[in-house]
Write a protein that holds these residues in place. Sequence first.
Motif, mmCIF file in Angstrom:
data_model
loop_
_atom_site.group_PDB
_atom_site.id
_atom_site.type_symbol
_atom_site.label_atom_id
_atom_site.label_comp_id
_atom_site.label_asym_id
_atom_site.label_seq_id
_atom_site.Cartn_x
_atom_site.Cartn_y
_atom_site.Cartn_z
ATOM 1 N N PHE A 1 14.492 -0.388 -26.719
ATOM 2 C CA PHE A 1 14.247 0.711 -27.663
ATOM 3 C C PHE A 1 15.550 1.470 -27.927
ATOM 4 C CE2 PHE A 1 12.714 4.945 -28.921
ATOM 5 C CZ PHE A 1 11.810 4.585 -29.912
ATOM 6 N N VAL A 2 16.301 1.744 -26.866
ATOM 7 C CA VAL A 2 17.588 2.431 -27.034
ATOM 8 C C VAL A 2 18.546 1.566 -27.849
ATOM 9 C CG1 VAL A 2 19.614 3.322 -25.829
ATOM 10 C CG2 VAL A 2 17.335 3.809 -24.937
ATOM 11 N N GLY A 3 18.575 0.259 -27.532
ATOM 12 C CA GLY A 3 19.455 -0.637 -28.272
ATOM 13 C C GLY A 3 19.092 -0.715 -29.746
ATOM 14 N N ALA A 4 17.794 -0.741 -30.054
ATOM 15 C CA ALA A 4 17.356 -0.789 -31.454
ATOM 16 C C ALA A 4 17.702 0.499 -32.185
ATOM 17 C CB ALA A 4 15.849 -1.050 -31.510
ATOM 18 N N MET A 5 17.535 1.647 -31.501
ATOM 19 C CA MET A 5 17.884 2.928 -32.127
ATOM 20 C C MET A 5 19.381 3.012 -32.401
ATOM 21 S SD MET A 5 15.498 5.676 -30.086
ATOM 22 C CE MET A 5 16.242 7.046 -30.980
ATOM 23 N N LEU A 6 20.184 2.499 -31.463
ATOM 24 C CA LEU A 6 21.630 2.498 -31.687
ATOM 25 C C LEU A 6 21.992 1.577 -32.855
ATOM 26 C CD1 LEU A 6 23.001 2.359 -28.018
ATOM 27 C CD2 LEU A 6 23.049 4.316 -29.567
ATOM 28 N N ALA A 7 21.362 0.411 -32.905
ATOM 29 C CA ALA A 7 21.691 -0.563 -33.948
ATOM 30 C C ALA A 7 21.380 -0.040 -35.347
ATOM 31 C CB ALA A 7 20.944 -1.873 -33.693
ATOM 32 N N ARG A 8 20.357 0.796 -35.482
ATOM 33 C CA ARG A 8 19.999 1.324 -36.803
ATOM 34 C C ARG A 8 20.593 2.707 -37.053
ATOM 35 N NH1 ARG A 8 15.810 4.815 -37.346
ATOM 36 N NH2 ARG A 8 15.221 3.879 -39.323
ATOM 37 N N SER A 9 21.449 3.160 -36.157
ATOM 38 C CA SER A 9 22.056 4.471 -36.310
ATOM 39 C C SER A 9 22.987 4.505 -37.526
ATOM 40 C CB SER A 9 22.837 4.849 -35.052
ATOM 41 O OG SER A 9 23.549 6.052 -35.233
ATOM 42 N N ARG A 10 23.069 5.674 -38.165
ATOM 43 C CA ARG A 10 23.986 5.848 -39.291
ATOM 44 C C ARG A 10 25.407 6.149 -38.819
ATOM 45 N NH1 ARG A 10 20.850 9.255 -44.063
ATOM 46 N NH2 ARG A 10 19.272 7.670 -44.529
ATOM 47 N N VAL A 11 25.549 6.435 -37.532
ATOM 48 C CA VAL A 11 26.874 6.649 -36.962
ATOM 49 C C VAL A 11 27.445 5.278 -36.606
ATOM 50 C CG1 VAL A 11 28.204 7.784 -35.149
ATOM 51 C CG2 VAL A 11 26.119 8.880 -36.046
#
Length: 294
Positions: free
Chosen positions: A52-62
Amino acid sequence: MFSYCADPDTLSGLSWLSCYLTTGKHMGFYVSFGTVLLLLAITAPVSLGFGFVGAMLARSRVLPLAWIGKAYIAIVRGVPDIAFFLFFVIAFDQAIEWIRHKTLCPDWTDPIRQGNDFVVCDAAKMPLSSAAQWVHEVYGFTLAVITFAIVFGAFAANVLYGAMRAVPHAQMETAEAYGMNRRQAFWRIMVPQMWVYALPGLSNLWMVLIKATPLLFLLGVEDIVYWARELGGAKTAKFTSYPHGDWRMWYFLALLVFYLVFTKLSEVVLERLMVKLSNGQATLSGEKQRKAKA
């Protein structure tokens, strides 16, 4: 275990078998099934958290965060599991000992790397050589959990990333039109709906995780594969009170039955979970349920 097991040489038939199957080593074999189940019970949610953390990072705008998330997914998924398991455990274990060595033994002058050997002071070893056996077992099991979580977390991240992208964008636009900010729309709209898209992939990942548990053997944990090999190998009277031929086929057949039964139970549970998650969703399964109720 039984009183009549005192002299195995006088036993035969079912009496011999009952004593043989209740030896201390066989108790270790039975406990190892619990070790596998415990590994799955701990690793599954931890891997999901990593994913979940990895997916959130991957879709981050940063961009730097997105690069970190996508690199984690790509690198771990691109390395063969067995190579990662063998490399990461050694590297992680040595990193812990190196940190402890620098902290606890600042006066050490000898090099840590001595040819192929990694030498630290006795106080820095993990676990300490004087530690109880259960400490060594817990430490090895913990390393196994971390390794499994990192590997399968990368696969889970890829599944969840795709599931987040599968949620109709119109849902997010509608949420923002009703006054939700991006964070509220993510947690209240995207996260509840993404699971129905993620579950098929996560189901496959769960099955792969079940089949990967024999890799515990490579990590030094006395799992069911270790005991099946040890107990099933040919034993002679010179080495054991219960001599027998090569019975590894029967032990591994028992493992086959265990994995097939556990996989079938998992399929039943996952299918029911899929039905529950699909209820009210704009998917084929959800539409089928709606028509059935109508």
